[in-house]
Enzyme design. Structure first.
Site, PDB file in Angstrom:
ATOM      1  N   GLY A  31     -16.585  -8.435  64.946  1.00 52.69           N
ATOM      2  CA  GLY A  31     -17.282  -7.518  65.851  1.00 52.69           C
ATOM      3  C   GLY A  31     -16.344  -6.563  66.562  1.00 52.69           C
ATOM      4  N   HIS A  37     -13.252  -0.825  60.605  1.00 54.38           N
ATOM      5  CA  HIS A  37     -14.410  -1.519  60.012  1.00 54.38           C
ATOM      6  C   HIS A  37     -15.311  -0.521  59.292  1.00 54.38           C
ATOM      7  CE1 HIS A  37     -13.632  -4.301  63.589  1.00 54.38           C
ATOM      8  NE2 HIS A  37     -13.468  -5.084  62.546  1.00 54.38           N
ATOM      9  N   VAL A 176      -6.581   2.188  58.830  1.00 54.84           N
ATOM     10  CA  VAL A 176      -7.069   3.411  59.488  1.00 54.84           C
ATOM     11  C   VAL A 176      -6.309   3.531  60.810  1.00 54.84           C
ATOM     12  CG1 VAL A 176      -9.084   4.566  60.487  1.00 54.84           C
ATOM     13  CG2 VAL A 176      -9.333   3.202  58.402  1.00 54.84           C
ATOM     14  N   SER A 186      -9.423  -4.131  67.110  1.00 53.46           N
ATOM     15  CA  SER A 186     -10.281  -4.452  68.261  1.00 53.46           C
ATOM     16  C   SER A 186      -9.413  -4.781  69.475  1.00 53.46           C
ATOM     17  CB  SER A 186     -11.176  -5.644  67.937  1.00 53.46           C
ATOM     18  OG  SER A 186     -11.930  -5.355  66.775  1.00 53.46           O
TER      19      SER A 186
END
Ligand code: PAF
Length: 279
Positions: A31, A37, A176, A186
């Protein structure tokens, strides 16, 4: 977009998709979705008929002193982003269903988990392979997508899939980066403004290493020492490891002959960041 929380419902849906002959692309995540992602999601969307993304902050891959409790979570934002990105199914299982009372089984790839992050995060990769193996059994993907920022994770998962004859194709996609070169993660959310600037030393040092290689320097100790100098010049940075290794065996090498992997973990304040590149 359908949101599935129940493991058996996810399995039934995957079985139905299989019967209908629809390919399943899978992006497992913890998440707090970011552009890294999204690049995996976009590739899966292009290449597969059905796209499943999972969000599960896996307690098994965090050590006792790691950041499991503080790991950034934002399900509302993640669901919106997933919906907009063309995700068909968002699978969000609960920890007590993934690891019910009495749960025992673990999957380990000891050799490839030893070097790099494995030396410092004992049990981490075993936690990753265990949950990824379980997720593969639940989601039954044809292709699963992982980012190359976690290069060791990618190699370890590839080995698990090969050794256990799992019928899933693993794809690793390039890192990235933000405009200034910082790899998307994250955990970047932990950095304050000063730390964010300090974190630039990771990318700077990768660039310097590439430059040295282009100048014809192949002795790994020389490159590592130049990187250490760049990182040491940043008062907020504390290197955990800087290694140059074989990209498949992950064993340290002395001289770069063919392709080599430069990988590092650096603490910026309390945040542990990893990065890598090929030389
Ligand atoms: O890379 C991650 O986010 C996690 O390690 C993964 C692969 C989702 C397993 O928990």
């Amino acid at each position: 977009m359908e949101i599935i929380k129940d493991i058996s419902q996810m399995q039934k849906t995957a079985n139905t998709l299989k019967k209908e002959g629809k390919s399943i692309g899978f992006v497992p995540t913890m998440g707090f979705l970011h552009a890294g992602h999204l690049s995996l999601i976009e590739a899966a969307r292009r290449e597969c008929q059905t796209l499943v993304v999972s969000i599960f902050v896996n307690p098994l891959q965090f050590g006792a002193h790691d950041d499991f409790n503080t790991y950034p979570r934002d399900l509302t934002h993640d669901s919106q982003l997933a919906g907009k990105s063309g995700v068909d199914i968002l699978f969000i299982p609960d920890a007590e269903h993934i690891y019910p009372g009495g749960y025992q089984t673990q999957v380990a790839v000891p050799g490839l988990s030893e070097n790099l992050c494995g030396r410092f995060r004992i049990g981490h990769f075993q936690g990753v392979t265990t949950v990824v193996c379980k997720l593969f059994h639940i989601v039954k993907p044809d292709i699963a997508y992982f980012g190359q920022k976690d290069y060791q994770q990618l190699i370890v998962i590839n080995k698990m899939v090969a050794d256990l004859n799992m019928e899933v194709q693993i794809k690793g996609l390039p890192i990235v980066r933000q405009k200034d070169g910082l790899a998307m993660s994250s955990r970047n959310a932990y950095l304050n403004e000063r730390e964010r600037k300090a974190a630039h030393c990771l990318y700077n040092s990768l660039c310097r290493a590439k430059q040295m290689k282009e100048e014809g320097i192949t002795q790994c100790s020389k490159i590592i020492s130049a990187i250490r100098d760049i990182i040491s010049a940043e008062p907020m940075a504390r290197p955990e490891y800087i290694r140059i290794c074989h990209p498949e065996t992950l064993q340290d090498i002395e001289y770069i002959e063919d392709r080599a992997l430069l990988a590092m973990a650096v603490h910026i304040g309390k945040t542990r960041l990893i990065d890598n590149c090929f030389l």
